[in-house]
Design an enzyme around this catalytic site. Structure first.
Site, short mmCIF file in Angstrom:
data_model
loop_
_atom_site.label_atom_id
_atom_site.label_comp_id
_atom_site.label_asym_id
_atom_site.label_seq_id
_atom_site.Cartn_x
_atom_site.Cartn_y
_atom_site.Cartn_z
N LYS A 1 11.26 -5.96 2.05
CA LYS A 1 10.76 -5.87 3.51
C LYS A 1 9.88 -6.83 3.63
O LYS A 1 9.87 -7.68 4.68
CB LYS A 1 10.03 -4.49 3.60
CG LYS A 1 9.33 -4.24 4.75
CD LYS A 1 9.38 -2.66 5.06
CE LYS A 1 8.08 -2.23 4.51
NZ LYS A 1 6.67 -2.76 4.76
N SER A 2 8.81 -7.33 2.67
CA SER A 2 7.85 -8.32 3.06
C SER A 2 8.55 -9.60 3.16
O SER A 2 8.33 -10.50 3.92
CB SER A 2 7.05 -8.47 1.78
OG SER A 2 6.19 -7.30 1.57
N ARG B 1 -5.26 1.92 12.07
CA ARG B 1 -5.50 0.92 10.68
C ARG B 1 -6.29 -0.06 10.83
O ARG B 1 -6.41 -0.53 12.13
CB ARG B 1 -4.10 0.50 10.14
CG ARG B 1 -3.07 1.77 9.67
CD ARG B 1 -1.84 1.22 9.07
NE ARG B 1 -2.02 0.53 7.91
CZ ARG B 1 -0.94 -0.12 7.33
NH1 ARG B 1 0.14 0.13 7.80
NH2 ARG B 1 -1.30 -0.93 6.13
N ASP C 1 2.25 -0.31 -3.22
CA ASP C 1 3.08 0.66 -2.44
C ASP C 1 4.14 1.45 -3.33
O ASP C 1 4.68 2.30 -2.81
CB ASP C 1 4.40 -0.21 -1.79
CG ASP C 1 3.40 -1.29 -0.62
OD1 ASP C 1 2.30 -0.72 -0.28
OD2 ASP C 1 4.08 -2.12 -0.15
N ARG D 1 -2.69 7.64 1.61
CA ARG D 1 -1.96 7.98 0.87
C ARG D 1 -2.54 8.75 -0.63
O ARG D 1 -1.86 9.55 -1.20
CB ARG D 1 -0.93 6.68 0.21
CG ARG D 1 -0.03 6.28 1.33
CD ARG D 1 0.88 5.12 0.73
NE ARG D 1 1.80 5.02 1.74
CZ ARG D 1 2.35 3.67 1.96
NH1 ARG D 1 2.03 2.66 1.17
NH2 ARG D 1 3.30 3.37 2.93
C1 S3P Z 1 2.69 -6.58 2.37
C2 S3P Z 1 1.38 -6.59 1.97
C3 S3P Z 1 0.82 -5.18 1.20
C4 S3P Z 1 1.77 -4.04 1.37
C5 S3P Z 1 2.61 -3.90 2.64
C6 S3P Z 1 3.46 -5.34 2.83
C7 S3P Z 1 3.03 -7.49 2.94
O1 S3P Z 1 -0.55 -4.92 1.89
O2 S3P Z 1 0.96 -2.77 1.18
O3 S3P Z 1 3.42 -2.78 2.35
O4 S3P Z 1 4.21 -7.60 3.44
O5 S3P Z 1 2.15 -8.73 3.18
P1 S3P Z 1 -1.66 -5.86 1.79
O6 S3P Z 1 -1.88 -6.65 3.01
O7 S3P Z 1 -2.90 -4.97 1.76
O8 S3P Z 1 -1.47 -6.63 0.57
#
Ligand code: S3P
Length: 444
Positions: A21-22, A122, A315, A346
């Protein structure tokens, strides 16, 4: 939708999980702001990543879908974006909203970003404040800290040195993307290692990025070149299958082509420390490191999770809580207060729902204390509209003595739309059904 998970025998087989996803978000965003054409293979077609594509389309990016997961993005440089004629809806996706803010901060036009109820609650101040220090003009609800957000546009950004109070890949990435548009150097230092996919991809696309421990720096002016990006399977999705195979008797599964970047792979270390029967077979190739992961039925024991490893498995903590619930002994999770500002709180969600199913779990401000037991009953739980909570509870339901029904389970399609299909392929007993009529709440 209700997901009913029945106690299952072991999982067996070889599967692939969908793209990371990232990395999918970043491939689309960097492709769009770069020069030339970017070809992406293995793009994750889940709600979160499709929200990113939708926003880019509104910003005037030409995007072609060649086949499932296969896309061609025509980069138009930073100056090629146009003022969107509608609100940019980021859905449930924090990555979409925060990274886009980094790109839009230096655009000369007006844009508005919003999302679903979870995303609108958020914290956005952590991105907006440092962007403002670079010259961005961003307004938002709650004193400029919550979406909907209005980016007023500003043509001049100035490189700055930022020291982040919490490790966050989304904040770091937003600042680096803004930094490419800024005059001078933008430096970001984090208190711990967050995922580095933005840095890796920028370098892969020809942008110089200086990395020195927890500090990253970019200089304004250079933009990514297009090219080919092959996205590995998402270790955060693989995590559910890994834990399920570990806790169920008679399991033996192999998950192919999973991304194992060390800033993401903390779950491997923790499952190994818990005694999991794991084999990692690294695969050759450039770019993000990947591997086939084999995992078999394991006798897990309790462990301690805290400190620098936490951002590398943030995650995965809900499903690791499930692993802990089936382990012998006690597991302590600390330093994970960030979990409270994810798609839902969570820490509270897992404490409440696992508690409802008879797990001995104690909620702490920054984690849990979980005393394992292999003797858990089933029942009805809530998914809190959060994909990771729903999937973690589903894994728990495979190992309990009676079925677990999860309400509010449609959120799975945020990151892993094939979750149920793949679990079934591996032999799990899972079924989706419409919510019971008495569960449907009508609001006028
Ligand atoms: C993500 C970073 C993480 C993660 C999120 C996806 C990203 O959060 O929890 O699901 O794609 O950069 P953070 O920004 O707190 O690191």
């Amino acid at each position: 939708m209700i997901l009913q998970v029945n106690p299952s025998r072991g999982l067996r087989g070889r599967v692939k999980v969908p793209g990371d996803k990232s990395i999918s978000h970043r491939a689309a965003l960097l492709g769009a702001m770069g020069h030339g054409v970017t070809r992406i293979e293995g793009f994750l077609e889940s709600e979160d990543c499709l929200a990113t594509l939708q926003c880019l389309l509104l910003l005037g990016t030409p995007i072609k879908r060649l086949a499932p997961g296969s896309y061609e993005i025509q980069g138009m440089g930073y100056d090629g974006f146009r003022e969107p004629n509608d609100v940019l809806d980021c859905g449930n996706s924090g990555t979409t909203m925060r990274l886009l803010m980094g790109i839009l901060a230096g655009q000369p036009f007006f844009s508005v970003l919003t999302g679903d109820a979870s995303l609108r609650s958020r914290p956005m101040g952590r991105v907006i404040e440092p962007l403002r220090s670079m010259g961005a003009r961003i307004l938002g609800r709650a004193g400029g800290t919550r979406a909907p957000l209005a980016v007023l546009g500003s043509e001049r950004l100035e490189g700055k040195t930022h020291r982040l109070p919490v490790a966050s890949a989304q904040v770091k990435s937003a600042l680096l993307l803004a930094g490419l548009r800024a005059e001078g150097v933008t430096v970001v230092t984090e208190p711990g290692p967050s995922r580095n996919h933005t840095e890796v991809m920028l370098q892969q696309m020809g942008v110089p990025v200086e990395v020195d421990g927890l500090t990253v720096a970019v200089e304004g002016g250079s933009l990514p070149n297009g090219g080919q990006i092959n996205i590995p399977g998402d270790i955060s999705s693989a995590a559910y299958l890994m834990v399920a195979a570990a806790i169920l008797p008679d399991s033996d599964i192999t998950i192919e082509n999973v991304g194992i970047n060390s800033t993401r792979a903390g779950i491997i270390e923790v499952l190994e420390a818990m005694g999991a029967n794991l084999e990692i077979e690294p695969l050759p190739g450039a770019g993000e490191p990947k591997a086939n992961i084999r995992i078999r039925t394991s006798t897990l024991c309790g462990t301690e999770i805290g400190g620098a490893i936490v951002p590398t498995l943030i995650d995965e903590l809900p499903v690791l809580a499930v692993a802990a619930a089936f382990a012998q002994g006690t597991t302590f999770v600390r330093d994970a207060a960030e979990l409270r500002v994810k798609e839902c709180d969570r820490i509270a969600a897992m404490a409440e729902e696992l508690g409802r199913l008879g797990v001995d779990i104690e909620e702490r401000s920054d984690g849990w204390v979980i005393r394992g037991s292999r003797d858990l009953s089933g029942g009805r739980v809530r998914g809190w509209g959060d994909h990771r909570i729903v999937m973690a509870l589903a894994v728990l339901g495979l190992g309990t003595k009676a079925p677990v029904e999860i309400e509010d389970a449609e959120a799975v399609s945020v990151s892993f739309p094939e979750f149920v299909t793949i679990l079934k392929e591996l032999g799990a007993e899972v079924e989706e059904r419409a919510s019971d009529p008495e569960d449907v709440q009508v609001s006028w």
